[in-house]
Design a protein around this motif. Structure first.
Motif, mmCIF file in Angstrom:
data_model
loop_
_atom_site.group_PDB
_atom_site.id
_atom_site.type_symbol
_atom_site.label_atom_id
_atom_site.label_comp_id
_atom_site.label_asym_id
_atom_site.label_seq_id
_atom_site.Cartn_x
_atom_site.Cartn_y
_atom_site.Cartn_z
ATOM 1 N N ASN A 16 0.820 -1.209 0.000
ATOM 2 C CA ASN A 16 0.000 0.000 0.000
ATOM 3 C C ASN A 16 0.856 1.262 0.000
ATOM 4 N N LEU A 17 1.975 1.239 0.701
ATOM 5 C CA LEU A 17 2.850 2.409 0.737
ATOM 6 C C LEU A 17 3.548 2.628 -0.603
ATOM 7 N N ILE A 18 3.881 1.566 -1.313
ATOM 8 C CA ILE A 18 4.454 1.711 -2.660
ATOM 9 C C ILE A 18 3.425 2.344 -3.593
ATOM 10 N N ILE A 19 2.181 1.909 -3.509
ATOM 11 C CA ILE A 19 1.122 2.482 -4.346
ATOM 12 C C ILE A 19 0.919 3.955 -4.010
ATOM 13 N N LEU A 20 0.880 4.292 -2.730
ATOM 14 C CA LEU A 20 0.710 5.682 -2.305
ATOM 15 C C LEU A 20 1.882 6.557 -2.755
ATOM 16 N N THR A 21 3.102 6.032 -2.665
ATOM 17 C CA THR A 21 4.280 6.766 -3.130
ATOM 18 C C THR A 21 4.204 7.008 -4.635
ATOM 19 N N PHE A 22 3.790 6.005 -5.383
ATOM 20 C CA PHE A 22 3.661 6.146 -6.834
ATOM 21 C C PHE A 22 2.627 7.215 -7.190
ATOM 22 N N ILE A 23 1.496 7.198 -6.501
ATOM 23 C CA ILE A 23 0.435 8.173 -6.788
ATOM 24 C C ILE A 23 0.902 9.588 -6.479
ATOM 25 N N THR A 24 1.505 9.796 -5.306
ATOM 26 C CA THR A 24 1.962 11.148 -4.968
ATOM 27 C C THR A 24 3.084 11.600 -5.885
ATOM 28 N N MET A 25 3.929 10.688 -6.331
ATOM 29 C CA MET A 25 5.006 11.051 -7.265
ATOM 30 C C MET A 25 4.418 11.447 -8.627
ATOM 31 N N MET A 26 3.403 10.744 -9.087
ATOM 32 C CA MET A 26 2.786 11.083 -10.364
ATOM 33 C C MET A 26 2.079 12.439 -10.289
ATOM 34 N N ILE A 27 1.414 12.719 -9.171
ATOM 35 C CA ILE A 27 0.772 14.033 -9.000
ATOM 36 C C ILE A 27 1.823 15.130 -8.990
ATOM 37 N N LEU A 28 2.921 14.905 -8.283
ATOM 38 C CA LEU A 28 4.003 15.889 -8.233
ATOM 39 C C LEU A 28 4.608 16.122 -9.613
ATOM 40 N N LEU A 29 4.899 15.063 -10.337
ATOM 41 C CA LEU A 29 5.464 15.218 -11.684
ATOM 42 C C LEU A 29 4.484 15.919 -12.613
ATOM 43 N N GLY A 30 3.207 15.605 -12.470
ATOM 44 C CA GLY A 30 2.198 16.293 -13.277
ATOM 45 C C GLY A 30 2.138 17.773 -12.968
ATOM 46 N N MET A 31 2.231 18.121 -11.691
ATOM 47 C CA MET A 31 2.208 19.539 -11.314
ATOM 48 C C MET A 31 3.465 20.269 -11.774
ATOM 49 N N LEU A 32 4.607 19.606 -11.694
ATOM 50 C CA LEU A 32 5.854 20.254 -12.106
ATOM 51 C C LEU A 32 5.893 20.513 -13.608
ATOM 52 N N ASN A 33 5.246 19.672 -14.384
ATOM 53 C CA ASN A 33 5.293 19.805 -15.838
ATOM 54 C C ASN A 33 4.144 20.610 -16.428
ATOM 55 N N SER A 34 3.087 20.870 -15.645
ATOM 56 C CA SER A 34 1.939 21.518 -16.259
ATOM 57 C C SER A 34 1.552 22.857 -15.634
ATOM 58 N N VAL A 35 1.916 23.104 -14.412
ATOM 59 C CA VAL A 35 1.498 24.307 -13.720
ATOM 60 C C VAL A 35 2.690 25.252 -13.612
ATOM 61 N N GLU A 36 2.410 26.556 -13.624
ATOM 62 C CA GLU A 36 3.477 27.531 -13.464
ATOM 63 C C GLU A 36 4.267 27.244 -12.199
ATOM 64 N N SER A 37 5.530 27.602 -12.212
ATOM 65 C CA SER A 37 6.383 27.279 -11.073
ATOM 66 C C SER A 37 6.010 28.068 -9.822
ATOM 67 N N ASN A 38 5.427 29.256 -9.962
ATOM 68 C CA ASN A 38 5.075 30.062 -8.788
ATOM 69 C C ASN A 38 3.746 29.664 -8.169
ATOM 70 N N SER A 39 2.851 29.118 -8.952
ATOM 71 C CA SER A 39 1.547 28.756 -8.402
ATOM 72 C C SER A 39 1.616 27.383 -7.736
ATOM 73 N N TYR A 40 0.870 27.224 -6.677
ATOM 74 C CA TYR A 40 0.783 25.971 -5.919
ATOM 75 C C TYR A 40 2.137 25.511 -5.374
ATOM 76 N N ILE A 41 3.005 26.444 -5.026
ATOM 77 C CA ILE A 41 4.339 26.094 -4.533
ATOM 78 C C ILE A 41 4.257 25.331 -3.208
ATOM 79 N N PHE A 42 3.295 25.688 -2.351
ATOM 80 C CA PHE A 42 3.140 25.005 -1.064
ATOM 81 C C PHE A 42 2.757 23.537 -1.271
ATOM 82 N N ILE A 43 1.834 23.289 -2.193
ATOM 83 C CA ILE A 43 1.414 21.911 -2.471
ATOM 84 C C ILE A 43 2.570 21.097 -3.028
#
Length: 165
Positions: A16-43
């Motif tokens: 379950n922790l591997i699955i959770l790590t994969f999901i949070t990593m995919m969300i992070l990579l998606g945010m880094l590649n699609s959203v401006e660098s200044n917006s959602y910096i806290f998230i």
């Protein structure tokens, strides 16, 4: 002296922790590649912190530590002690080993009959060895392991470093 034995998480927790790590990593990579660098910096910082924390938890191991004449059950991360619990061996005379089954079942809908019919059986069980101490009138658990060879190492370590037989 320290003895690092085996993974701290059981099979389902690890999975379950591997699955959770994969999901949070995919969300992070998606945010880094699609959203401006200044917006959602806290998230982004929260997701980075969570990923580091999850990976660290994946690498934790349980073991034993003998320090200053005292026995500790510890959680290690890359060889460093993260948490330790003192085991008071002075009150006990003998060491015991109990064999049993460790079983986890993630069938959440057991109480709801309509859902229980189609939900798969997610039970996973392994053989577990509980190392404990006994006296005439009391028992205390020291450590629970799943591998017989690690159990032998732990018992030898306890017998060599304490007054238990």
């Amino acid at each position: 002296m320290k003895l690092i034995l085996e993974r701290n998480l059981d099979f389902r927790q690890f999975q379950n922790l591997i699955i959770l790590t994969f999901i949070t990593m995919m969300i992070l990579l998606g945010m880094l590649n699609s959203v401006e660098s200044n917006s959602y910096i806290f998230i982004k910082f929260v997701l980075i912190f969570l990923n580091i924390l999850f990976v660290a938890i994946l690498f934790t191991k349980k073991g034993l530590l003998f320090e200053k004449g005292k026995l500790f059950v510890c959680i290690f991360l890359l060889g460093f002690t993260v948490k330790k619990n003192l085991i008071k061996t002075s009150e006990f005379k003998e060491i015991t080993l109990q064999k049993g089954k460790l079983s986890t079942n993630y069938a959440y809908s057991f109480d709801i009959k309509e859902f229980h019919n189609w939900e798969p059986d997610l039970n996973h069980s392994v053989t577990g060895f509980t190392i404990g101490m006994i006296n005439e009138n009391q028992k205390q658990k020291i450590l629970m392991l799943t591998k017989p060879e690690k159990t032998k190492l732990a018992i030898n370590f306890i017998v060599e470093n304490t007054n238990l037989e």
